[in-house]
Design an enzyme around this catalytic site. Structure first.
Site, PDB file in Angstrom:
ATOM      1  N   THR A  34       0.840  -1.202   0.000  1.00  0.00           N
ATOM      2  CA  THR A  34       0.000   0.000   0.000  1.00  0.00           C
ATOM      3  C   THR A  34       0.873   1.250   0.000  1.00  0.00           C
ATOM      4  O   THR A  34       0.573   2.236  -0.678  1.00  0.00           O
ATOM      5  CB  THR A  34      -0.947   0.014   1.216  1.00  0.00           C
ATOM      6  OG1 THR A  34      -1.736  -1.187   1.199  1.00  0.00           O
ATOM      7  CG2 THR A  34      -1.869   1.219   1.168  1.00  0.00           C
ATOM      8  N   ASP A 220      -4.467  -3.073  -7.454  1.00  0.00           N
ATOM      9  CA  ASP A 220      -4.046  -3.762  -6.238  1.00  0.00           C
ATOM     10  C   ASP A 220      -4.648  -5.169  -6.218  1.00  0.00           C
ATOM     11  O   ASP A 220      -5.674  -5.420  -6.854  1.00  0.00           O
ATOM     12  CB  ASP A 220      -4.517  -2.956  -5.023  1.00  0.00           C
ATOM     13  CG  ASP A 220      -3.883  -3.432  -3.730  1.00  0.00           C
ATOM     14  OD1 ASP A 220      -2.919  -4.213  -3.789  1.00  0.00           O
ATOM     15  OD2 ASP A 220      -4.355  -3.013  -2.653  1.00  0.00           O
ATOM     16  N   GLN A 251      -0.876 -15.471  -2.458  1.00  0.00           N
ATOM     17  CA  GLN A 251      -2.082 -15.135  -1.696  1.00  0.00           C
ATOM     18  C   GLN A 251      -3.342 -15.204  -2.562  1.00  0.00           C
ATOM     19  O   GLN A 251      -4.366 -14.599  -2.226  1.00  0.00           O
ATOM     20  CB  GLN A 251      -1.955 -13.744  -1.075  1.00  0.00           C
ATOM     21  CG  GLN A 251      -0.852 -13.644  -0.032  1.00  0.00           C
ATOM     22  CD  GLN A 251      -0.885 -12.330   0.725  1.00  0.00           C
ATOM     23  OE1 GLN A 251      -1.787 -12.059   1.515  1.00  0.00           O
ATOM     24  NE2 GLN A 251       0.103 -11.490   0.479  1.00  0.00           N
ATOM     25  N   ARG A 594      -0.890 -13.534   8.863  1.00  0.00           N
ATOM     26  CA  ARG A 594      -1.720 -12.530   9.564  1.00  0.00           C
ATOM     27  C   ARG A 594      -1.111 -12.196  10.919  1.00  0.00           C
ATOM     28  O   ARG A 594      -1.460 -11.174  11.532  1.00  0.00           O
ATOM     29  CB  ARG A 594      -3.159 -13.043   9.793  1.00  0.00           C
ATOM     30  CG  ARG A 594      -3.980 -13.383   8.556  1.00  0.00           C
ATOM     31  CD  ARG A 594      -3.960 -12.307   7.509  1.00  0.00           C
ATOM     32  NE  ARG A 594      -2.917 -12.556   6.528  1.00  0.00           N
ATOM     33  CZ  ARG A 594      -2.463 -11.650   5.671  1.00  0.00           C
ATOM     34  NH1 ARG A 594      -2.924 -10.419   5.700  1.00  0.00           N
ATOM     35  NH2 ARG A 594      -1.522 -11.951   4.794  1.00  0.00           N
TER      36      ARG A 594
END
Length: 726
Positions: A34, A220, A251, A594
Site C-alpha cells: 500500500t 491492487d 495469496q 496474519r
C-alpha cells in the site's frame, strides 16, 4: 521529492520510480504494497506532472480504497481528490451510470444483492417448473456468477455446454434470470463488470474516452482478478500501456469466487516487455512466523517464487497444541487468550482463524461460558437485518419503479391484504405485456383491487418526495407514509428494530452532510457496495473469530489457527486434487502471515461432526513447517510444553508426521470420486439424487443428498458407494 522516497527500501523505490510501461510488482505479505502504491501515485503527480484525473487506482474493498485515498491525500494534499481510487465494482457503476444506455439499459438501474438473486432464481425455477432439490438456488447462483466471470452470455453458455443436459437446463434458468433482470432494470454484481466490458466493445468511443482519461492505471490485489476484470483492465491500458499491477500469487485464495491465478502468473505473456519487481522484506511479522510461511508455500509449483525476510528478529517459536477434541481445543484457546490479556495484550489484538464457519460453534460455546469478549466477523450485517432490507427495498422501488424484486418484497410489508390470487393475476398481465408490476398497475388503474391501486398511489407519492426531499428526510417519509413505523411497534423486538431504522436515517443524514454533491443515486450505490470487511471496527476490544478467507488484508499481534487437521485443512473436498491443495496451501500461507508477534496452531486427536466422533490426523501443512521453530504441547502427554529436538528436524520428511501419524491419509473408500454440491449421483437403494452439501468428516465426506424417490438423506461417502449420474 527525496523526502517521498527516503522512507522506502531499495525495491520499493524501484517500484515507485518505474513509472512508464507495464510493471508487475510481486508484493509478499506485509511488504508495504500500500505504501508503494500511494507513493507511486504521489510520485506520478509531483515528479512526472501527471494530472490526478489521469490516474485510476483499483482495489477490491471499499476499506482499502478509502485507506489508499486518505494516504495519497496525506502525501500530496487535496489534489488527490481529483483521481479515481475505487473498487472494481464502484468504478464500473460510475462508468455505467454515464453510458449504459448505449447498450440498451436505463441509467437508473438498481444493484441487487445475493438475497435478491436467490429470490429471483427461485422465481425462475418455479416458472420453469424445476424442483429446487434438483437445482439448488445457491448452486445455480454460483453457476451463473461463474459464467459472467468468464463473460459468457446465456446463449454462449448454452453453446459451450450443449452436450451436457444439466448445464442445458441451467442455461434456461440463466436466460430467464437475465431476462427478468432486464425487465426490472436491475443488475447483479457480476453484471457490473460484464456489462462494462460489453459497453467498451460495443461503443468504442466510450472506451477511447476512458483510455485517454486514465493514462496511468494501478491495480491492487491483482492475483484476485477474474477473467472479466482482467479483460477490463487490459482494454483500458491498451492505449498508453502504463499499467502497474501489484499482487502476490502466493495469496491467491479466491478461486471459488472466480479469481484466476493465471492472470498474475501470465502477466509477462500479456505484456512481454513488463518489468518485474519483488518486494520480499516484511514489516509485519517475526522471522519464525515468516519461516513457517516460506516453508509451507515453497511446496507449491504454480508460483513465481520469493522468500520473505525481516530485520525484526526471530521472535517466539510457533506454538502448536494437540488437543483431545473440539472443546479441549476451544478451552486451550480461551485460557491462552485470558493469560495473554493478563500479560498486557488486548482481546482485540487476538484473532481465531478457521477453515469453515461451522468451526466457530465450540469456540463460541466456551467463550460465552468463560465470559471472554468476542465477535464473529461474518455475523449478520447491519444491512442484512430484515427491517433495513425492507426500508432499502422501498428506496429501490422509489428510485427504480421497474424493480419487481423490491415490489414483491414490500407489497405486503406491512400487510395490505393483497392476496396471492391478486398478485398472480397481476404477474400474468405483466408477463403478457412485458412490463414491470408497478407499471402494469398504472396501465390498468381501476381494473385491479383497490388495495393494489392504493399501493401504486403511495409509491407515486414517494417518488415525488424523492425529487424534493433530502435523502435522510426521504427515508423518514417512507418510514411514516408506508406505516412501517407503526408496523415495527407491534413487533416483540420493536425497540431494537426501530433503533436500527433510526441508525439507517442517521447514516443517510451523515452521507448528506459529508458528501460534496449528495445524490439519491450515489447513496443507493454506496449501500449496494458495502461489504463485511468494510464494517470491521478495530477499536472494539473483543477477540475476533473469522474464516481464513475473511482474514485476508488484516493483521493481528496474536493469531490462533484452529482445526489444523487433515480433512479439515486441507478440506476433504480438495485434498486429493493437486491444484486444489495448492489453493489450500496458499490459504495456509495467508493465515500464518496474519500474525505479527505470536502464532498458535491447534489440531485435535478427534472431533465430533454430525453427531459422530471421528479420529483426525494433523494437517500435512504442519509437517511442512521446520520442527526447529515449533514448540508443541500435547494434551495426551504429562508435560506442559516441550520443544521438538533439533535431531528430529534432520530426519524430517513430508511423509512423516511430528505426531506419529501419516500426513497423507488414505482416500475415502468410496467409488473413488469425491462429489461436490450440485452433482447428480446414483445410489443403489435410493436412486437418483442431487448433492445439497458435502462436508469433511475425518478421512471421509458427509453428504446431504436430495433423492427423487425418498427425499433428503444424510450419508457418509465411505458407505454410500455413490456413482456419478451421467
Amino acid at each position: 521529492m527525496n523526502n517521498l522516497l527516503e522512507k522506502l527500501n531499495d525495491m520499493q523505490q524501484k517500484a515507485v520510480t518505474t513509472t512508464d510501461g507495464p510493471l508487475l510488482v510481486l508484493a509478499g505479505a506485509g511488504s508495504g504494497k500500500t505504501r508503494v502504491l500511494t507513493h507511486r501515485i504521489a510520485y506520478l503527480i509531483e515528479k512526472n506532472n501527471v494530472a490526478p484525473w489521469n490516474i485510476l487506482a483499483i482495489t477490491f474493498t471499499n476499506k482499502a480504497a478509502k485507506e489508499m485515498a486518505e494516504r495519497v491525500e496525506s502525501l500530496i494534499g487535496e489534489a488527490a481528490q481529483d483521481m479515481w481510487v475505487r473498487t472494481f465494482h464502484s468504478a464500473c457503476v460510475k462508468i455505467l451510470r454515464r453510458d449504459i444506455d448505449r447498450i440498451g439499459y436505463n441509467r437508473s438501474f438498481n444493484i441487487i444483492d445475493a438475497d435478491d438473486q436467490k429470490s429471483l432464481v427461485k422465481e425462475c425455477l418455479k416458472e420453469l417448473r424445476f424442483e429446487e432439490k434438483e437445482f439448488p438456488p445457491k448452486a445455480i447462483m454460483s453457476e451463473i456468477s461463474s459464467a459472467k466471470d468468464k463473460l459468457l452470455t446465456p446463449a454462449e453458455y448454452k453453446a459451450e455446454f450443449y452436450t451436457d443436459f444439466r448445464k442445458g437446463q441451467i442455461a434456461r434458468i440463466y436466460e430467464l434470470y437475465q431476462k427478468k433482470l432486464e425487465v426490472s432494470n436491475d443488475l447483479d454484481f457480476d453484471d457490473l463488470i460484464m456489462l462494462t466490458v460489453r459497453l467498451f466493445k460495443e461503443a468504442p468511443d466510450v472506451l477511447t474516452y476512458y483510455q485517454n482519461k486514465f493514462r496511468y492505471i494501478l491495480v491492487d490485489e491483482y492475483q484476485d482478478t477474474n477473467k472479466a476484470q482482467n479483460e477490463l483492465i487490459i482494454m483500458l491500458a491498451k492505449e498508453h500501456r502504463n499499467l502497474c499491477v501489484v499482487g502476490d500469487d502466493d495469496q491467491s485464495i479466491y478461486k471459488f469466487r472466480g479469481a484466476d491465478i493465471t492472470n498474475i502468473l501470465d502477466f509477462e505473456k500479456a505484456f512481454s516487455d513488463a518489468c518485474v519487481i519483488r518486494l520480499e522484506q516484511n514489516y509485519r511479522s517475526t522471522q519464525n512466523i515468516l519461516d513457517a510461511a516460506n516453508n509451507v508455500i515453497k511446496n507449491n509449483s504454480g508460483r513465481k517464487g520469493k522468500r520473505l525476510w525481516t530485520d525484526q528478529g526471530s521472535g517466539q517459536k510457533i506454538n502448536v497444541y494437540k488437543a483431545e477434541g473440539d472443546y479441549d481445543e476451544a478451552e486451550f484457546i480461551a485460557d491462552k487468550m485470558n493469560q495473554l490479556s493478563r500479560d498486557g495484550y488486548k482481546y482485540s489484538d487476538m484473532a481465531v482463524l478457521y477453515r469453515a464457519n461451522a468451526s466457530s460453534r465450540s469456540l463460541e460455546d466456551v467463550f460465552m461460558r468463560k465470559a471472554l469478549p468476542y465477535r464473529v466477523l461474518s455475523g449478520l450485517r447491519f444491512y442484512d437485518r430484515k427491517e433495513i432490507r425492507d426500508m432499502i427495498a422501498y428506496l429501490r422501488l422509489v428510485k427504480n419503479p421497474h424493480d419487481d424484486l423490491s415490489f414483491r418484497r414490500i407489497i405486503n410489508t406491512p400487510s395490505r391484504k393483497i392476496g396471492k390470487v391478486t398478485l398472480d393475476n397481476l404477474s400474468a398481465v405483466a408477463t403478457r405485456e412485458n412490463t414491470s408490476l408497478l407499471e402494469t398497475i398504472k396501465n390498468h388503474l381501476g381494473e385491479f383491487s383497490d388495495n393494489l391501486c392504493q399501493f401504486y398511489n403511495l409509491i407515486a407519492e414517494l417518488i415525488e418526495d424523492a425529487e424534493k426531499l433530502s435523502i435522510d428526510n426521504l427515508v423518514e417519509s417512507i418510514y411514516e407514509k408506508t406505516r412501517y413505523r407503526a408496523f415495527l411497534e407491534t413487533d416483540e423486538k420493536a425497540q431494537e428494530r426501530m433503533e436500527n431504522v433510526g441508525e439507517l436515517i442517521s447514516g443517510a443524514a451523515s452521507y448528506v452532510e459529508t458528501s460534496e454533491n449528495p445524490s439519491f443515486e450515489e447513496y443507493m450505490d454506496n449501500l449496494a457496495l458495502v461489504s463485511d470487511i468494510d464494517n470491521y471496527d478495530e477499536e472494539i476490544d473483543a477477540a475476533v473469530l473469522m474464516t481464513m478467507h475473511s482474514s485476508k488484508g488484516l493483521e493481528f499481534p496474536v493469531v490462533f489457527i484452529c482445526g489444523f487437521d487433515e480433512g479439515l485443512f486441507p478440506s476433504s473436498m480438495s485434498m486429493f486434487n493437486p491444484e486444489e491443495v495448492e489453493e489450500e496451501r496458499r490459504l495456509c500461507y495467508v493465515s500464518i502471515t496474519r500474525a505479527r508477534q505470536l502464532l498458535y496452531i491447534t489440531c485435535a486427536y478427534r472431533r465430533m461432526v454430525y453427531g459422530k466422533t471421528s479420529p483426525y490426523n494433523p494437517s500435512r501443512f504442519l509437517d511442512e513447517i521446520p520442527a526447529s521453530i515449533l514448540d508443541v504441547t500435547d494434551s495426551r502427554k504429562n508435560v506442559t510444553e516441550y520443544t521438538i529436538p533439533q535431531a528430529k528436524a534432520s530426519t524430517y520428511t513430508p511423509e512423516s508426521s511430528l505426531f506419529g501419524f501419516s500426513s497423507q491419509p488414505s482416500p475415502p473408500k468410496t467409488s473413488g470420486e469425491v462429489f461436490k454440491t450440485g452433482d447428480s449421483v446414483i445410489h443403489k437403494k435410493f436412486g437418483r439424487g442431487i448433492i445439497i452439501s458435502a462436508s469433511p468428516v475425518g478421512n471421509d465426506v458427509h453428504y446431504e443428498i436430495a433423492f427423487e424417490s425418498v427425499g433428503t438423506k444424510n450419508l457418509l461417502g465411505l458407505y454410500a458407494k455413490l456413482t456419478k449420474d451421467e
